[in-house]
Scaffold this active site. Structure first.
Site, PDB file in Angstrom:
ATOM      1  N   GLU A   1      17.994 -17.150 -15.800  1.00  0.00           N
ATOM      2  CA  GLU A   1      17.223 -16.095 -16.344  1.00  0.00           C
ATOM      3  C   GLU A   1      17.784 -14.684 -16.308  1.00  0.00           C
ATOM      4  OE1 GLU A   1      13.361 -15.984 -14.044  1.00  0.00           O
ATOM      5  OE2 GLU A   1      14.548 -16.623 -12.076  1.00  0.00           O
TER       6      GLU A   1
ATOM      7  N   ARG B   1       4.033  -0.300  -4.782  1.00  0.00           N
ATOM      8  CA  ARG B   1       3.876  -0.831  -3.458  1.00  0.00           C
ATOM      9  C   ARG B   1       2.302  -1.593  -3.624  1.00  0.00           C
ATOM     10  NH1 ARG B   1       6.712   1.173   0.640  1.00  0.00           N
ATOM     11  NH2 ARG B   1       4.932   0.811   2.032  1.00  0.00           N
TER      12      ARG B   1
ATOM     13  N   GLU C   1      17.187 -24.019  -8.026  1.00  0.00           N
ATOM     14  CA  GLU C   1      16.693 -22.820  -7.819  1.00  0.00           C
ATOM     15  C   GLU C   1      17.689 -21.518  -8.288  1.00  0.00           C
ATOM     16  OE1 GLU C   1      14.141 -20.902  -8.253  1.00  0.00           O
ATOM     17  OE2 GLU C   1      14.543 -19.018  -7.243  1.00  0.00           O
TER      18      GLU C   1
ATOM     19  N   HIS D   1      26.459 -39.704 -12.859  1.00  0.00           N
ATOM     20  CA  HIS D   1      25.838 -40.535 -13.722  1.00  0.00           C
ATOM     21  C   HIS D   1      25.487 -39.800 -15.147  1.00  0.00           C
ATOM     22  CE1 HIS D   1      24.582 -43.597 -10.791  1.00  0.00           C
ATOM     23  NE2 HIS D   1      24.557 -42.695  -9.819  1.00  0.00           N
TER      24      HIS D   1
ATOM     25  N   LYS E   1       6.317 -11.171 -15.542  1.00  0.00           N
ATOM     26  CA  LYS E   1       6.319 -11.525 -14.150  1.00  0.00           C
ATOM     27  C   LYS E   1       5.010 -12.457 -13.946  1.00  0.00           C
ATOM     28  CE  LYS E   1       7.218 -10.861  -9.947  1.00  0.00           C
ATOM     29  NZ  LYS E   1       8.421 -11.591  -9.657  1.00  0.00           N
TER      30      LYS E   1
ATOM     31  N   ASN F   1      -1.940   1.695   5.817  1.00  0.00           N
ATOM     32  CA  ASN F   1      -1.007   0.660   5.294  1.00  0.00           C
ATOM     33  C   ASN F   1      -0.635   0.000   6.334  1.00  0.00           C
ATOM     34  OD1 ASN F   1       1.123  -0.660   4.144  1.00  0.00           O
ATOM     35  ND2 ASN F   1       2.471   1.206   4.390  1.00  0.00           N
ATOM     36  N   GLY F   2      -0.862  -1.276   6.218  1.00  0.00           N
ATOM     37  CA  GLY F   2      -0.528  -2.184   7.724  1.00  0.00           C
ATOM     38  C   GLY F   2      -1.584  -3.122   7.671  1.00  0.00           C
TER      39      GLY F   2
ATOM     40  N   TRP G   1      -2.478  -2.707  -1.918  1.00  0.00           N
ATOM     41  CA  TRP G   1      -2.260  -3.937  -1.961  1.00  0.00           C
ATOM     42  C   TRP G   1      -2.912  -4.893  -0.923  1.00  0.00           C
ATOM     43  CZ3 TRP G   1       0.292  -8.262   0.363  1.00  0.00           C
ATOM     44  CH2 TRP G   1       0.756  -9.238  -0.643  1.00  0.00           C
TER      45      TRP G   1
ATOM     46  N   LYS H   1      17.831 -18.981 -11.328  1.00  0.00           N
ATOM     47  CA  LYS H   1      18.186 -17.830 -11.199  1.00  0.00           C
ATOM     48  C   LYS H   1      19.332 -17.200 -12.199  1.00  0.00           C
ATOM     49  CE  LYS H   1      15.408 -16.345  -9.619  1.00  0.00           C
ATOM     50  NZ  LYS H   1      14.301 -17.281  -9.076  1.00  0.00           N
TER      51      LYS H   1
ATOM     52  N   CYS I   1       0.879  -1.310  -0.085  1.00  0.00           N
ATOM     53  CA  CYS I   1      -0.021  -0.076  -0.098  1.00  0.00           C
ATOM     54  C   CYS I   1       0.763   1.169  -0.135  1.00  0.00           C
ATOM     55  CB  CYS I   1      -1.026   0.204   1.098  1.00  0.00           C
ATOM     56  SG  CYS I   1      -2.243  -1.295   1.379  1.00  0.00           S
TER      57      CYS I   1
HETATM   58  C1  F6R Z   1      11.636 -17.373 -11.931  1.00  0.00           C
HETATM   59  C2  F6R Z   1      10.090 -16.945 -11.798  1.00  0.00           C
HETATM   60  C3  F6R Z   1       9.072 -18.031 -12.551  1.00  0.00           C
HETATM   61  C4  F6R Z   1       8.051 -17.928 -11.581  1.00  0.00           C
HETATM   62  C5  F6R Z   1       6.876 -18.927 -12.463  1.00  0.00           C
HETATM   63  C6  F6R Z   1       5.648 -19.154 -11.741  1.00  0.00           C
HETATM   64  O1  F6R Z   1      12.389 -16.344 -11.199  1.00  0.00           O
HETATM   65  O2  F6R Z   1       9.716 -16.045 -11.445  1.00  0.00           O
HETATM   66  O3  F6R Z   1       9.689 -19.170 -12.618  1.00  0.00           O
HETATM   67  O4  F6R Z   1       8.314 -18.808 -10.367  1.00  0.00           O
HETATM   68  O5  F6R Z   1       6.568 -18.333 -13.657  1.00  0.00           O
HETATM   69  O6  F6R Z   1       4.957 -17.925 -11.256  1.00  0.00           O
HETATM   70  P1  F6R Z   1       4.134 -17.903 -10.167  1.00  0.00           P
HETATM   71  O7  F6R Z   1       4.749 -18.155  -8.761  1.00  0.00           O
HETATM   72  O8  F6R Z   1       3.472 -16.465 -10.097  1.00  0.00           O
HETATM   73  O9  F6R Z   1       2.972 -18.946 -10.259  1.00  0.00           O
END
Ligand code: F6R
Length: 611
Positions: free
Chosen positions: A491, A27, A484, A507, A606, A99-100, A73, A488, A2
């Site tokens: 990407e 936010r 993971e 293997h 995203k 906010n909170g 939010w 990271k 927020c």
């Molecule tokens: C990697 C990343 C993606 C998401 C994936 C699932 O850094 O952000 O691999 O984890 O697209 O997204 P959500 O969690 O929003 O379902």
């Protein structure tokens, strides 16, 4: 979470508030609203982004010299027009933004309902506002006094801004646990969640502290504590550019979000975990505890980083709850005609709550009688709504495309669910349960420690940035962390990276190892540690460059590694929340030194709402 803005002075308030809200949209942008003093209170609010509110009130008389604005939010209540802020008190005299989270709002709400109050939203904010109004009415006191009395009863976090139609020049503000900045101009004051809304008008600001209350008029700023004692405002001069403050001073949202993790994990545990009492409060999970406990199997369904969180949860649930767990890529699960029996429990893990594959996978499973639990970050999102119950991760808006803080918050929530179910089921001995609760409570501090000890990672990025491939290895709880870490790096820096269980390397992947291959071991001290050390020896014997994430003081791993990144000691169940941090930073810095757009990596989005 927020964004809040306020203005009182000689200028037109509305354009200042709208521009400020746009800067604070990082936010949250579930809904937007403004309240303006204009011969009485005028409140305009709407579900959606700031631009949508603007479009919807074109042509209205928006003249005003005093106003407040909010970009939400959502936490309590889905994003909607009626849950949007500002809220007005029952009498219509007061308007408030917040906010909170008011943690004891249910208790306060009950008291108010007994006194005949009704509510037009699902928010904790409306409860607090009416609570303030009730105190003011009952005590026949000033608004300032009523706010002070009310806040003494409140548990949780807040920044509030209040307008009173009978005192049209004044804004009352108070904070605890959420940020509030007051900009001091000539005959005018500005208020904001950060300084971005006021930067072009003044560089003189006061950062309000917890438990302080501000009475803000055009030419006067009075600061008091909750004991009604005056405090001299400490005016500071800002020396920052607008662009920088939007990312909280960080170069990228990704870095900011990595560094937010002590707070986001804390926010995730807050109000749920009580290590002294030995309780975990998660009402959605409680509701289905019996079914989860007795489920033949739990299926974790997710994509990408969230799928990695599911893999770690598989180890945790099997260990603590003794329930069979499967982890599925949502995109495969939805098309595979999987066998789903009535009463199977599906846990959907998603930051955005909008990932199309995950959504359809749970839709199908729900139709076949499965119980769907959501572990979701975005409140009111489709996956959250599709689930029977669940638990939000409360990590705040994640803007950097690569998921960082949402991942560790998912781990925190999934660990709490496993602990809760395992304890009810009796599969965790009491002593171990209490020990894990205490350790879990310490995780935010340990993440902060890890970040403080991460200075060497930038130099590692310089050293390894030209590698063509990376191998990431780990065992047990740290195997998914290796996956993971590799994701990271791929990407953010576009370097090819593979994650493997360390023992599986023999293997096949070991054929890749030569003096040019950096091999990142996730090697924190756990029950697999000695075996991981043997795997390191095997890489070293073939001249691979060993880089390790190790527990502080682990001399054996240090001796075998060319470079190390350290984390503090932790129970192996909780270690992934720590060992993931250096790997996020390594990917981030390699991306930066290679000149990549780390916040918006190519070809990614995203929220993946297409299959
Ligand atoms: C990697 C990343 C993606 C998401 C994936 C699932 O850094 O952000 O691999 O984890 O697209 O997204 P959500 O969690 O929003 O379902």
């Amino acid at each position: 979470m927020c964004g809040i803005v306020g203005y009182t002075g000689p200028r037109e308030a509305y354009p200042i508030i709208i521009k400020g809200l746009k800067r604070l949209e990082y936010r949250g942008y579930d809904s937007t609203g403004v309240a303006l003093q204009n011969g009485g209170l005028k409140v305009y609010k709407k579900k959606g982004k700031v631009a949508e509110l603007e479009d919807s009130i074109v042509g209205k008389d928006l003249h005003s010299n005093v106003g407040i604005g909010h970009t939400r939010w959502a936490t309590h209540g889905e994003p909607s027009d009626r849950n949007a802020h500002p809220h007005q008190s029952s009498s219509g005299r007061l308007a408030m933004i917040h906010n909170g989270i008011i943690e004891n709002y249910n208790q306060l709400k009950k008291e108010l309902i007994n006194k005949g109050y009704t509510f037009s939203s699902d928010t904790d904010t409306e409860v607090l506002l009416n609570f303030i109004e009730e105190i003011k009415k009952n005590n026949n006191c000033s608004l300032e006094e009523a706010v002070r009395v009310a806040l003494k009863r409140v548990t949780g976090a807040y920044v509030i801004l209040l307008l009173d139609s009978e005192d049209p020049e004044t804004i009352i503000a108070a904070r605890k646990g959420s940020p509030l900045v007051i900009g001091v101009g000539k005959g005018e004051h500005f208020l904001g969640s950060d300084a971005s809304p006021m930067l072009e008008y003044t560089k003189e600001v006061v950062y309000v502290n917890d438990y302080e209350l501000a009475i803000v008029k055009p030419d006067e700023l009075i600061l008091k504590n909750l004991g009604n004692e005056k405090i001299t405002p400490y005016v500071q001069k800002l020396d920052i550019e607008l662009a920088a403050i939007e990312k909280g001073g960080y170069e990228h949202f990704m870095l900011k979000e990595i560094f937010e993790q002590p707070q986001t994990i804390y926010d995730c545990l807050r109000g749920r975990l009580d290590a002294t009492e030995g309780t975990i409060t998660m009402s959605g999970i409680q509701q289905y505890a019996e079914q989860i406990m007795n489920a033949n199997r739990i299926v974790m369904v997710a994509c990408g980083t969230s799928w990695h969180a599911g893999l770690i949860a598989e180890y945790i649930f099997e260990e603590l709850c003794r329930i069979n767990v499967e982890v599925e890529y949502a995109s495969e699960f939805r098309y595979r005609n999987p066998v789903i029996n009535k009463g199977d429990v599906i846990i959907a893990i998603s930051q955005s709550g909008e990932t199309a594959d995950t959504l359809v996978a749970i839709e199908n499973a729900k139709a076949k009688g499965a119980i769907i639990l959501g572990v979701v970050n975005v409140v009111g999102s489709s996956i959250a709504r599709m689930s029977h119950a669940g638990a939000y991760t409360h990590a705040g808006p994640e803007i950097g495309v690569a998921s960082t803080k949402a991942f560790t918050a998912q781990l925190a929530v999934l660990t709490m669910i496993a602990l809760k179910i395992g304890y009810i089921k009796g599969t965790i001995p009491h002593k171990r349960y209490m020990h894990l609760l205490k350790e879990l409570q310490e995780v935010p501090e340990k993440v902060a420690w890890t970040l403080k000890h991460s200075d060497n990672i930038r130099a590692l990025a310089e050293k390894y940035k030209d590698a063509r491939d990376f191998l990431y290895l780990g065992r047990g709880y740290n195997f998914p962390v290796a996956l993971e870490g590799a994701l990271k790096l791929k990407e953010i820096s576009y370097i090819h990276a593979e994650g493997y269980p360390a023992a599986e390397m023999k293997h096949g992947p070991i054929a890749l190892v030569d003096e040019n291959l950096p091999v990142v071991f996730v090697a924190t001290k756990d029950s697999y540690h000695e075996k991981v050390i043997s795997n390191m020896q095997e890489i070293k014997a073939r001249k691979g460059k060993v880089i390790s994430v190790i527990t502080e003081g682990d001399d054996a791993s240090t001796a075998l590694s060319e470079d190390v990144m350290i984390v503090p000691e932790a129970d192996e169940i909780l270690a992934p929340m720590l060992s993931a941090i250096p790997l996020q930073l390594l990917a981030y810095y390699i991306g930066v030194v290679k000149g990549c757009d780390v916040d918006k990596p190519r070809n990614l989005a995203k929220s993946v709402t297409v299959e």
